[in-house]
Design a protein around this motif. Structure first.
Motif, PDB file in Angstrom:
ATOM      1  N   LYS A  44      39.360  30.901  52.262  1.00 24.28           N
ATOM      2  CA  LYS A  44      40.132  32.098  52.599  1.00 24.28           C
ATOM      3  C   LYS A  44      41.053  32.505  51.452  1.00 24.28           C
ATOM      4  O   LYS A  44      41.202  33.694  51.149  1.00 24.28           O
TER       5      LYS A  44
ATOM      6  N   GLY B 224      40.555  31.883  48.297  1.00 23.88           N
ATOM      7  CA  GLY B 224      39.729  32.460  47.238  1.00 23.88           C
ATOM      8  C   GLY B 224      39.372  33.912  47.522  1.00 23.88           C
ATOM      9  O   GLY B 224      39.420  34.764  46.637  1.00 23.88           O
ATOM     10  N   VAL B 225      38.990  34.177  48.794  1.00 23.72           N
ATOM     11  CA  VAL B 225      38.668  35.556  49.178  1.00 23.72           C
ATOM     12  C   VAL B 225      39.887  36.460  49.006  1.00 23.72           C
ATOM     13  O   VAL B 225      39.794  37.580  48.498  1.00 23.72           O
TER      14      VAL B 225
ATOM     15  N   LEU C 228      42.473  35.927  47.025  1.00 23.76           N
ATOM     16  CA  LEU C 228      42.732  36.109  45.595  1.00 23.76           C
ATOM     17  C   LEU C 228      41.774  37.133  44.986  1.00 23.76           C
ATOM     18  O   LEU C 228      42.147  37.966  44.165  1.00 23.76           O
ATOM     19  N   TRP C 229      40.518  37.054  45.387  1.00 23.99           N
ATOM     20  CA  TRP C 229      39.528  37.999  44.861  1.00 23.99           C
ATOM     21  C   TRP C 229      39.856  39.431  45.269  1.00 23.99           C
ATOM     22  O   TRP C 229      39.796  40.357  44.452  1.00 23.99           O
ATOM     23  N   LYS C 230      40.224  39.590  46.553  1.00 26.37           N
ATOM     24  CA  LYS C 230      40.597  40.929  47.012  1.00 26.37           C
ATOM     25  C   LYS C 230      41.854  41.428  46.310  1.00 26.37           C
ATOM     26  O   LYS C 230      41.951  42.604  45.951  1.00 26.37           O
TER      27      LYS C 230
ATOM     28  N   ALA D 151      42.817  40.533  43.326  1.00 22.47           N
ATOM     29  CA  ALA D 151      42.431  40.867  41.952  1.00 22.47           C
ATOM     30  C   ALA D 151      41.723  42.217  41.902  1.00 22.47           C
ATOM     31  O   ALA D 151      41.963  43.040  41.009  1.00 22.47           O
ATOM     32  N   GLU D 152      40.834  42.449  42.885  1.00 21.30           N
ATOM     33  CA  GLU D 152      40.155  43.746  42.932  1.00 21.30           C
ATOM     34  C   GLU D 152      41.145  44.883  43.137  1.00 21.30           C
ATOM     35  O   GLU D 152      41.053  45.950  42.508  1.00 21.30           O
TER      36      GLU D 152
ATOM     37  N   GLU E 194      44.349  44.903  42.407  1.00 17.70           N
ATOM     38  CA  GLU E 194      45.158  45.080  41.200  1.00 17.70           C
ATOM     39  C   GLU E 194      44.364  45.809  40.118  1.00 17.70           C
ATOM     40  O   GLU E 194      44.883  46.712  39.438  1.00 17.70           O
TER      41      GLU E 194
END
Length: 208
Positions: free
Chosen positions: A50, A52-53, A55-57, A59-60, A62
């Motif tokens: 969760k 990681g998801v 963080l990925w969201k 990052a997207e 940002e």
């Protein structure tokens, strides 16, 4: 493991023989199949997944926000450059209008100046040719006639120089024109023999 079975038994081995040696091997090494096979706890793995998801969201998001900000910055820069270009073009148009106005004004003044010069030339000519006629009259003897060539030769150099400013080449033909014009209006001169002129006398008017 299979190599050890073959060494001890002299055969390739089967599941049973392998099982006996596998049990000895695990006891010797204190092997814990539960710990080695299980890995991270499921709750931790779930939390990490969760995270990681998320963080990925994040990052997207940002990256998208950075792209939006960059697009806004570029749009503002383009708009500012466009405004400057329009302002510069407006200044150029205004400058060209001013220049065109100045050119028209200069042309108008030039025309006025040329008109004034022409007027001055006319005035000076009207003043010069009577003086030239008077000079010719003074060159002529009181009672005798003189040939046109001799009259031309005796005219003062200042008159010759000034005559160069007016139409016509200096010479006997020009002097003849000055004399003949006065004769036409019965002023100053009278014709004698061909090519010769004298001062006009009172009797010339009586005879006429």
């Amino acid at each position: 493991m299979w190599a050890r079975v073959k060494l001890d038994k002299g055969v390739a081995g089967n599941n049973r023989s392998v099982g006996e040696h596998l049990a000895d091997w695990t006891r010797e090494r204190a092997y814990s199949p539960v710990i080695e096979l299980t890995g991270l706890p499921e709750a931790v793995e779930t939390g990490l997944a969760k995270a990681g998801v998320a963080l990925w969201k994040a990052a997207e998001a940002e990256a998208a926000a950075m792209m939006v900000r960059e697009r806004l910055r570029m749009a503002e820069a383009i708009a500012a450059e466009r405004d400057l270009r329009h302002e510069a073009l407006g200044m150029v148009d205004a400058g060209e209008a001013v220049i065109e106005g100045l050119r028209a004004e200069i042309a108008r003044h030039a025309a006025e100046l040329e008109g004034m010069r022409e007027h001055i030339r006319v005035v000076r000519a009207r003043e010069f040719w009577p003086r030239m006629a008077q000079e010719i009259w003074e060159v002529l003897p009181e009672r005798e006639a003189m040939h046109l060539t001799e009259i031309t030769r005796r005219i003062g150099r200042e008159f010759v120089k000034e005559a160069e400013e007016y139409p016509g080449d200096w010479g006997p033909a020009l002097i003849r024109g000055v004399i003949d014009q006065r004769i036409k209006y019965r002023k100053l001169f009278a014709a004698a023999d061909p090519g010769r002129y004298r001062r006009r006398r009172p009797e010339d008017d009586v005879a006429a």
